[in-house]
Design a protein around this motif. Structure first.
Motif, mmCIF file in Angstrom:
data_model
loop_
_atom_site.group_PDB
_atom_site.id
_atom_site.type_symbol
_atom_site.label_atom_id
_atom_site.label_comp_id
_atom_site.label_asym_id
_atom_site.label_seq_id
_atom_site.Cartn_x
_atom_site.Cartn_y
_atom_site.Cartn_z
ATOM 1 N N SER A 170 0.834 -1.211 0.000
ATOM 2 C CA SER A 170 0.000 0.000 0.000
ATOM 3 C C SER A 170 0.863 1.253 0.000
ATOM 4 N N PHE A 171 1.982 1.212 0.713
ATOM 5 C CA PHE A 171 2.907 2.340 0.715
ATOM 6 C C PHE A 171 3.460 2.548 -0.696
ATOM 7 N N ALA A 172 3.786 1.460 -1.387
ATOM 8 C CA ALA A 172 4.277 1.550 -2.769
ATOM 9 C C ALA A 172 3.241 2.208 -3.673
ATOM 10 N N GLN A 173 1.973 1.837 -3.500
ATOM 11 C CA GLN A 173 0.903 2.469 -4.278
ATOM 12 C C GLN A 173 0.813 3.957 -3.966
ATOM 13 N N LEU A 174 1.000 4.306 -2.696
ATOM 14 C CA LEU A 174 0.942 5.712 -2.285
ATOM 15 C C LEU A 174 1.996 6.527 -3.013
ATOM 16 N N ILE A 175 3.237 6.043 -3.041
ATOM 17 C CA ILE A 175 4.284 6.845 -3.686
ATOM 18 C C ILE A 175 4.173 6.815 -5.208
ATOM 19 N N ALA A 176 3.450 5.839 -5.734
ATOM 20 C CA ALA A 176 3.239 5.789 -7.185
ATOM 21 C C ALA A 176 2.096 6.697 -7.630
ATOM 22 N N SER A 177 1.369 7.259 -6.674
ATOM 23 C CA SER A 177 0.157 8.014 -6.997
ATOM 24 C C SER A 177 0.418 9.430 -7.518
ATOM 25 N N ILE A 190 10.611 3.944 1.489
ATOM 26 C CA ILE A 190 10.608 4.615 0.179
ATOM 27 C C ILE A 190 11.365 3.752 -0.823
ATOM 28 N N TYR A 191 12.551 3.295 -0.443
ATOM 29 C CA TYR A 191 13.323 2.430 -1.338
ATOM 30 C C TYR A 191 12.556 1.141 -1.635
ATOM 31 N N ARG A 192 11.997 0.524 -0.603
ATOM 32 C CA ARG A 192 11.228 -0.709 -0.776
ATOM 33 C C ARG A 192 10.048 -0.465 -1.723
ATOM 34 N N GLY A 193 9.330 0.635 -1.518
ATOM 35 C CA GLY A 193 8.184 0.957 -2.374
ATOM 36 C C GLY A 193 8.588 1.164 -3.819
ATOM 37 N N LEU A 194 9.704 1.849 -4.041
ATOM 38 C CA LEU A 194 10.196 2.038 -5.403
ATOM 39 C C LEU A 194 10.570 0.698 -6.031
ATOM 40 N N CYS A 195 11.168 -0.190 -5.234
ATOM 41 C CA CYS A 195 11.513 -1.530 -5.739
ATOM 42 C C CYS A 195 10.255 -2.316 -6.095
#
Length: 151
Positions: A84-91, A137-142
């Protein structure tokens, strides 16, 4: 994509700064990630007065940086899993995270954000919370770029 982490800090730590720089370096192939530390005389003075004065000083310091998709970190915020954090930063193409000082944020300041999240219901030292945020942040980008780091 640009991601900024804005925090209130009166001193830095060499070991924390080193870890954060590593996560910024690893993240750089997916996004521009920056660490912006905000501290001034107004904040220092306000923190010796009371919580309300400190929160107002944090707001004044952060408001000029509130552009793009703004996310505040607050213990009462929504807890997210890594996906969900990854989706947040992709938004959004410009995501900005705000970490308050010792007194947290005012309700009015939190209301100005598109999202308010909590890294955990646990209370972390400021530097630990900031390190955890950079790792996520790094994990979400990955995750968003199908890199195996998340596994």
């Amino acid at each position: 994509m640009k991601i900024g982490v804005y925090s209130i800090e009166k001193s830095s730590s060499q070991w924390v700064d080193g870890i954060i720089k590593e996560y910024i370096k690893h993240s750089s192939r997916y996004a521009t990630v920056e660490d912006v530390v905000v501290f001034n005389k107004d904040i220092a003075k306000a923190q010796t007065m009371d919580a309300q004065a400190a929160k107002e000083a944090y707001t004044r310091a952060f408001e000029p940086h509130m552009k793009g998709f703004c996310v505040a970190l607050d213990v009462q915020g929504e807890t997210l899993g890594s996906a969900s954090f990854a989706q947040l930063i992709a938004s959004a193409s410009d995501v900005r995270f705000f970490i308050g000082g010792a007194f947290g944020f005012s309700t009015d300041f939190l209301a100005k954000h598109q999202k308010v999240i909590s890294l955990s219901r646990l209370t972390y030292a400021h530097k630990i919370a900031k390190t955890v945020l950079f790792e996520q942040i790094y994990r979400g980008l990955c995750i968003n770029n199908h890199h195996p780091y998340h596994k």
